[in-house]
Design an enzyme around this catalytic site. Structure first.
Site, mmCIF file in Angstrom:
data_model
loop_
_atom_site.group_PDB
_atom_site.id
_atom_site.type_symbol
_atom_site.label_atom_id
_atom_site.label_comp_id
_atom_site.label_asym_id
_atom_site.label_seq_id
_atom_site.Cartn_x
_atom_site.Cartn_y
_atom_site.Cartn_z
ATOM 1 N N HIS A 1 9.098 -3.290 -2.641
ATOM 2 C CA HIS A 1 8.459 -2.534 -3.709
ATOM 3 C C HIS A 1 8.064 -3.312 -5.136
ATOM 4 O O HIS A 1 8.591 -4.345 -5.195
ATOM 5 C CB HIS A 1 9.528 -1.289 -3.941
ATOM 6 N N CYS B 1 1.757 0.782 -3.602
ATOM 7 C CA CYS B 1 2.473 0.208 -4.634
ATOM 8 C C CYS B 1 1.920 -1.020 -5.170
ATOM 9 O O CYS B 1 1.824 -1.049 -6.687
ATOM 10 C CB CYS B 1 3.965 0.369 -4.584
ATOM 11 N N ASP C 1 7.617 2.907 -13.521
ATOM 12 C CA ASP C 1 7.093 3.120 -12.146
ATOM 13 C C ASP C 1 5.937 3.866 -12.067
ATOM 14 O O ASP C 1 5.684 4.819 -12.250
ATOM 15 C CB ASP C 1 8.150 3.595 -11.179
#
Ligand SMILES: [Zn+2]
Length: 367
Positions: free
Chosen positions: A212, A181, A229
């Site tokens: 995250h 990520c 996202d």
């Protein structure tokens, strides 16, 4: 009798207020050197220090051409036109919003690759590859890719040693096009800035204490900061993590050019809120955010004075570009009638990462 010019009067009051706020915030939110040093190793505060000015890198004008030379602009804009011409499109969305929606799809499905475990280059497979730990990058070597750590793996089928460097230079990621990520968001934000950023404060890095990261952009169509996202190609679903992944979180902090903001109330539902004080006192976090914001306010004022050559105009920009948007955003987060559901079209649980990895992180939607 002379008539009063009310618009001029309002501007004068605004500039007096803005000037006073720059000076008083600086004074009120000052932190002494020892305390600042101490906060460098505290949870959450450490990340605030690291990311305080993290979006500035994407504004490097040399990066714009790198992006435009790498991505498939023709396909992206062709699909943007299709989205714009759809009869059931959201009428509030503007052209830029469709660019962002399309970029999310392009980035996930045609550009970037998720890597849990790297493939063995010999066997062309990752199923026999196991982790041998990671070591920090050798600081004595040149580091144009801004590698932080190097993960080491070995293929127990053929014995090949494999390295997976964690790259932080977003331009290098345009070439390697892979990662987890952190790499996804870093490279996505570079492209996002190139396509919609201009010289405005429109892109935001969002960091979560529970490992995250994602991002946001400011939508002129929706008149607010919108959740993105890139790993999941998800648009405007701030409760994705709590409702959909079942993720429990303590702090979520946003970093845009002009201010830092605690976004925990936007992203964390009361049921999934990890007690903040179990990680670090909220006072310490707020204090550090206020400290950075008071500096950002003063720096922005100085920049605007040199750019506009006029103190009055510079103070009006400080008011319109920072004070008002930040206050509005804080007000919206306090509203009791915030949306409390994610859209029903979302698949349950996290889509990137292996099932075991996702479950071990409590992100499989069953926690
Ligand atoms: Zn192998």
């Amino acid at each position: 009798m002379t008539s009063i010019d009310y618009s001029n009067l309002a501007d004068r009051l605004i500039t007096i207020y803005a000037k006073q706020k720059i000076v008083s915030d600086r004074k009120k939110f000052r932190i002494n050197h020892a305390e600042l040093q101490e906060s460098l190793v505290l949870p959450v505060c450490q990340s605030i220090h690291v990311h305080a000015n993290c979006v500035d890198v994407y504004k490097n004008p040399n990066y714009l051409n790198e992006v435009l030379d790498t991505i498939d602009l023709a396909t992206i804009y062709m699909n943007v036109d299709k989205r714009e011409n759809e009869p059931d499109k959201n009428p509030n969305l503007k052209y830029d919003d469709f660019v962002v929606l399309e970029l999310l799809q392009y980035f996930k499905h045609n550009f970037f690759t998720w890597v849990n475990t790297p493939k063995c280059p010999n066997c062309q497979d990752e199923k026999n590859v196991e982790s041998k730990g990671s070591i920090p990058f050798n600081r004595t070597l040149p580091n144009p890719d801004e590698i932080s750590i190097v993960e080491h793996y070995q293929c127990f089928q053929c014995g090949t040693n494999i390295q997976f460097p964690r790259i932080n230079n977003p331009v290098s990621l345009l070439r390697t096009k892979q990662g987890r990520c952190g790499e996804w968001v870093n490279c996505f934000m570079l492209i996002l800035q190139a396509l919609i950023g201009e010289d405005k404060d429109r892109i935001r890095y969002v960091w979560n204490q529970e490992d995250h990261v994602w991002c946001e952009y400011y939508s002129y169509g929706l008149n607010r900061w919108v959740h993105l996202d890139p790993c999941e190609a998800v648009y405007d679903e701030p409760l994705l993590y709590c409702n959909n992944w079942g993720k429990r979180m303590s702090y979520v902090i946003g970093f845009n050019q002009n201010y830092i903001i605690d976004l925990s109330d936007k992203y964390i539902t009361p049921e999934k809120q990890i007690e903040k004080s179990s990680v670090i006192s909220k006072n310490k976090v707020d204090k550090l955010i206020n400290y950075y914001n008071s500096n950002k306010l003063a720096n922005y004022y100085n920049q605007q004075v040199s750019k506009l050559g006029n103190e009055h105009k510079a103070l009006l920009s400080v008011y319109n570009d920072i004070i008002i948007p930040r206050n509005q955003e804080l007000d919206v987060m306090k509203e009791p009638n915030k949306p409390s559901a994610t859209s029903t079209t979302l698949t349950k649980g996290r889509q990137t990462g292996s099932a075991a990895w996702t479950k071990s992180r409590g992100e499989d939607g069953n926690s």
